[in-house]
Design an enzyme around this catalytic site. Structure first.
Site, PDB file in Angstrom:
ATOM      1  CG  ASN A 156      38.512  46.068  64.988  1.00 34.33           C
ATOM      2  OD1 ASN A 156      38.077  46.270  63.720  1.00 34.33           O
ATOM      3  ND2 ASN A 156      38.771  46.950  65.947  1.00 34.33           N
ATOM      4  CE  LYS A 179      40.522  46.326  51.265  1.00 34.71           C
ATOM      5  NZ  LYS A 179      40.643  44.919  52.108  1.00 34.71           N
ATOM      6  CD  GLU A 257      34.475  56.963  62.516  1.00 32.06           C
ATOM      7  OE1 GLU A 257      33.726  57.724  62.147  1.00 32.06           O
ATOM      8  OE2 GLU A 257      35.253  57.076  63.644  1.00 32.06           O
ATOM      9  CB  CYS A 291      39.492  52.224  67.209  1.00 30.36           C
ATOM     10  SG  CYS A 291      37.714  52.270  66.882  1.00 30.36           S
ATOM     11  CD  GLU A 465      31.509  54.976  60.231  1.00 30.63           C
ATOM     12  OE1 GLU A 465      32.031  54.241  61.007  1.00 30.63           O
ATOM     13  OE2 GLU A 465      32.210  54.355  58.780  1.00 30.63           O
TER      14      GLU A 465
HETATM   15  N1  LIG Z   1      38.367  54.185  64.452  1.00 31.07           N
HETATM   16  C1  LIG Z   1      37.815  53.079  64.506  1.00 31.07           C
HETATM   17  O1  LIG Z   1      36.708  52.826  64.458  1.00 31.07           O
HETATM   18  C2  LIG Z   1      38.679  51.816  64.448  1.00 31.07           C
HETATM   19  C3  LIG Z   1      40.035  52.068  63.929  1.00 31.07           C
HETATM   20  N2  LIG Z   1      40.927  50.847  63.783  1.00 31.07           N
HETATM   21  C4  LIG Z   1      42.585  51.088  63.643  1.00 31.07           C
HETATM   22  O2  LIG Z   1      42.900  50.031  62.739  1.00 31.07           O
HETATM   23  C5  LIG Z   1      44.003  49.461  63.312  1.00 31.07           C
HETATM   24  C6  LIG Z   1      43.826  47.776  63.145  1.00 31.07           C
HETATM   25  O3  LIG Z   1      43.187  47.542  62.295  1.00 31.07           O
HETATM   26  P1  LIG Z   1      43.837  46.941  60.972  1.00 31.07           P
HETATM   27  O4  LIG Z   1      42.624  46.415  60.064  1.00 31.07           O
HETATM   28  O5  LIG Z   1      44.953  46.370  60.986  1.00 31.07           O
HETATM   29  O6  LIG Z   1      43.881  48.267  60.140  1.00 31.07           O
HETATM   30  P2  LIG Z   1      44.608  48.419  58.647  1.00 31.07           P
HETATM   31  O7  LIG Z   1      44.523  50.014  58.465  1.00 31.07           O
HETATM   32  O8  LIG Z   1      46.017  47.886  58.374  1.00 31.07           O
HETATM   33  O9  LIG Z   1      43.557  47.827  57.740  1.00 31.07           O
HETATM   34  C7  LIG Z   1      42.192  48.214  57.661  1.00 31.07           C
HETATM   35  C8  LIG Z   1      41.768  48.018  56.129  1.00 31.07           C
HETATM   36  O10 LIG Z   1      42.286  48.814  55.087  1.00 31.07           O
HETATM   37  C9  LIG Z   1      43.015  47.953  54.269  1.00 31.07           C
HETATM   38  N3  LIG Z   1      44.208  48.562  53.705  1.00 31.07           N
HETATM   39  C10 LIG Z   1      45.352  48.275  54.127  1.00 31.07           C
HETATM   40  N4  LIG Z   1      46.411  48.668  53.716  1.00 31.07           N
HETATM   41  C11 LIG Z   1      45.470  49.527  52.379  1.00 31.07           C
HETATM   42  C12 LIG Z   1      45.691  50.300  51.561  1.00 31.07           C
HETATM   43  N5  LIG Z   1      47.292  50.668  51.068  1.00 31.07           N
HETATM   44  N6  LIG Z   1      45.182  50.561  50.446  1.00 31.07           N
HETATM   45  C13 LIG Z   1      43.759  50.374  50.782  1.00 31.07           C
HETATM   46  N7  LIG Z   1      43.393  49.707  51.912  1.00 31.07           N
HETATM   47  C14 LIG Z   1      44.307  49.107  52.619  1.00 31.07           C
HETATM   48  C15 LIG Z   1      42.944  46.432  55.090  1.00 31.07           C
HETATM   49  O11 LIG Z   1      43.128  45.367  54.070  1.00 31.07           O
HETATM   50  C16 LIG Z   1      41.636  46.304  55.696  1.00 31.07           C
HETATM   51  O12 LIG Z   1      40.612  46.131  55.038  1.00 31.07           O
HETATM   52  C17 LIG Z   1      44.444  50.001  64.630  1.00 31.07           C
HETATM   53  O13 LIG Z   1      45.179  51.078  64.501  1.00 31.07           O
HETATM   54  C18 LIG Z   1      43.011  50.548  65.074  1.00 31.07           C
HETATM   55  O14 LIG Z   1      42.844  51.466  65.989  1.00 31.07           O
HETATM   56  C19 LIG Z   1      40.241  49.576  63.740  1.00 31.07           C
HETATM   57  C20 LIG Z   1      39.088  49.745  63.922  1.00 31.07           C
HETATM   58  C21 LIG Z   1      38.284  50.703  64.262  1.00 31.07           C
HETATM   59  O1  LIG Z   2      36.294  48.992  65.315  1.00 30.60           O
HETATM   60  C1  LIG Z   2      36.223  49.609  66.421  1.00 30.60           C
HETATM   61  O2  LIG Z   2      37.019  49.459  67.491  1.00 30.60           O
HETATM   62  C2  LIG Z   2      34.668  49.890  66.656  1.00 30.60           C
HETATM   63  O3  LIG Z   2      34.648  51.372  65.704  1.00 30.60           O
HETATM   64  C3  LIG Z   2      34.419  50.158  68.113  1.00 30.60           C
HETATM   65  S1  LIG Z   2      32.915  49.896  68.328  1.00 30.60           S
HETATM   66  O4  LIG Z   2      32.079  50.844  67.470  1.00 30.60           O
HETATM   67  O5  LIG Z   2      32.495  48.660  68.173  1.00 30.60           O
HETATM   68  O6  LIG Z   2      32.827  50.596  69.879  1.00 30.60           O
END
Ligand SMILES: NC(=O)C1=CN([C@@H]2O[C@H](COP(=O)(O)OP(=O)(O)OC[C@H]3O[C@@H](n4cnc5c(N)ncnc54)[C@H](O)[C@@H]3O)[C@@H](O)[C@H]2O)C=CC1
Ligand SMILES: O=C(O)[C@H](O)CS(=O)(=O)O
Length: 487
Positions: A156, A179, A257, A291, A465
């Site tokens: 995202n 990655k 995060e 997120c 971060e």
């Molecule tokens: N706290 C934050 O700043 C953020 C949190 N998120 C959260 O992530 C979710 C959406 O993003 P997604 O990319 O779908 O999350 P995801 O957790 O499915 O994927 C994130 C990364 O992890 C990798 N990944 C997936 N399964 C893995 C495994 N078993 N081992 C190692 N790597 C693996 C994916 O290929 C990708 O590169 C939502 O829940 C969102 O809230 C997303 C962006 C920012």
């Molecule tokens: O992946 C996200 O949602 C980002 O951490 C949010 S922000 O840093 O762009 O606000």
């Protein structure tokens, strides 16, 4: 890639040990707005990840031995190159992720701001001296780079989630293996091309591309290799927990995060215009795929109808479409699964008494497009209460008293970002201190930036971060008792 001014920024190979590496097995990268195949990139796994870790380890000693100023100069040049190529990187991002071009340009600048900030922070990794317990000894505490860092990032924010990890790591003297998400490798590879132009020695930055099916193997390698000393991850809480478990085998430092479930509270005494503007920014940025998006909008009785009406009228102004089109401010969701989750949340809310005020359906454009949606009369019986929608849906809950709103807001295992709008200073302090979140926006709907500590508590993550805290995640403290001074 006709839309690129500099065609050499289009890379369809992984970047390992300073070399562009192809592979027999590849996976496709598609445009979520059109379904067009943009590229086929290597579908690498454990073996190639091991090679990247070895390259990062081989580069670590030399990189850490540079002076802070030498690392500053290379990071600074990388920042300049990213900004000089802002338009091209933004177009790559919109093509592979879908966000509107204006948001992609903004993200490239946001991503670059971490490189700029940590270029300077490289010169401020301070230690300390402590009054000695012995007359013939002195106490010195220094910070040293932790070593090779593994970074796994989401789709995202395909640029900022990388630089928010590798920029502080590089500034501290670490090297990295990253990655990127399978949906968005092209942005990451363009950043690697610019890092090479900036003068990063071979092996300091490594980008290993892999499909969704290969992600577990790559993650397993990064989290269990004794050569990797820290993991930076942004993504779902489920995957974050897995990586944390896997990292325990070698007691790695982890910065996670993870998911959120942000409450957005509007009190009767709020500035209505500011609250509506804040909700529009927080909820609909990146089509709700962040997120820190407002996931639950809690509105006090006295202002509920006025807020609902004003928000709906603003949402009707959105233009949904391909992010490359001028004027589009809501792009496609990343894939079919994302749309199905949004549909499930809307259907569940309606089935349980929710009233759709605006939107509520897949957009007439079809594909991954969904109508920006406002639902009123939402209650805690609905899925949107406990699940992150990750889409352009604004569910409006109603409350009577301040304590009720804070209790509702805190009733979740997540604790990333929270927001509220009020002009009562006593209420602002009470509620800000009472919300169980890592970040709180008071009369603000957007709170991210390179100078502030971004991160969550509870099941939204560990560590921070951004800010000076972000570089400390990639250092180790060493206490030295320097004796023998009396002899
Ligand atoms: N706290 C934050 O700043 C953020 C949190 N998120 C959260 O992530 C979710 C959406 O993003 P997604 O990319 O779908 O999350 P995801 O957790 O499915 O994927 C994130 C990364 O992890 C990798 N990944 C997936 N399964 C893995 C495994 N078993 N081992 C190692 N790597 C693996 C994916 O290929 C990708 O590169 C939502 O829940 C969102 O809230 C997303 C962006 C920012
Ligand atoms: O992946 C996200 O949602 C980002 O951490 C949010 S922000 O840093 O762009 O606000």
């Amino acid at each position: 890639m006709d839309f690129l001014n500099d065609k050499s920024l289009f890379k369809d190979k992984s970047y390992i040990g300073g070399e562009w590496v192809g592979g027999a097995k590849t996976f496709e990268v598609k445009n979520p707005a059109t379904g067009e195949v943009l590229a086929s990139v290597p579908d690498f796994g454990a073996e190639e990840t091991r090679g990247a870790i070895e390259a990062a380890n081989a580069a670590f000693k030399g990189w850490a031995a540079l002076t802070a100023r030498e690392r500053y100069l290379i990071l600074r040049r990388w920042f300049e190159l990213i900004m000089e190529n802002q338009d091209d990187i933004a177009r790559l991002m919109t093509a592979e992720m879908g966000k509107p071009l204006t948001e992609s340009r903004g993200e490239v600048a946001y991503a670059a701001s971490f490189v700029e900030f940590y270029a300077e922070e490289a010169k401020r990794v301070y230690g300390e001296t402590i009054p000695s317990p012995k007359a013939d000894a002195r106490v010195v505490v220094i910070r040293q780079p932790i070593g090779v860092v593994g970074a796994i990032t989401p789709w995202n924010f395909p640029a900022a989630m990388i630089t928010r990890k590798v920029a502080p790591a590089f500034a501290a003297g670490c090297t990295a293996v990253c990655k990127p998400a399978e949906d968005t490798p092209l942005t990451a590879l363009a950043l690697a091309e610019l890092a090479e132009r900036a003068g990063f020695p071979k092996g300091v930055l490594n980008i290993v591309t892999g499909s969704a099916a290969s992600a577990p193997a790559i993650g397993e390698e990064l989290t269990t290799s004794p050569l990797v000393r820290a993991i930076g991850f942004t993504g779902s809480t489920e995957v974050g927990k897995l990586l944390m478990r896997q990292s325990a085998s070698t007691v790695k430092k982890v910065a996670l995060e993870l998911g959120g479930n942000a409450p957005f509270i509007v009190f009767d005494d709020a500035d209505l215009d500011a609250a509506v503007a804040g909700a529009m920014a927080s909820k609909f940025r990146n089509a709700g795929q962040t997120c820190v998006c407002a996931n639950r909008i809690l509105v006090q009785d006295g202002i509920y109808d006025a807020f609902a009406e004003r928000l709906a009228s603003e949402v009707l102004k959105f233009k949904v479409g391909d992010g490359m089109e001028v004027g589009v401010n809501i792009g496609p969701l990343i894939n079919e699964q994302a749309i199905e989750k949004v549909e499930r949340h809307v259907a569940d809310a309606v089935a349980n008494g929710g009233e759709v005020v605006v939107g509520g359906h897949r957009h007439e454009l079809g594909g991954n497009f969904y109508e920006p949606t406002v639902i009123r009369n939402v209650t805690t019986r609905m899925l949107v209460t406990n699940e992150e929608t990750f889409g352009p849906v604004a569910p409006l809950f109603r409350f009577k008293e301040e304590d009720e709103a804070v209790a509702m807001a805190n009733d979740t295992p997540f604790g990333l970002a929270a927001y509220f709008f009020s002009r009562d200073i006593g209420r602002c302090w009470r509620v800000a201190e009472g919300l169980e979140y890592g970040m709180v926006g008071v009369n603000e709907g957007i709170l991210s930036g390179e100078t502030v500590p971004f991160g969550g508590i509870k099941e939204s993550g560990l560590g921070r971060e951004g800010s000076h805290h972000g570089i400390e995640e990639f250092t180790e403290l060493k206490y030295m008792l320097m004796g023998g001074l009396g002899r």
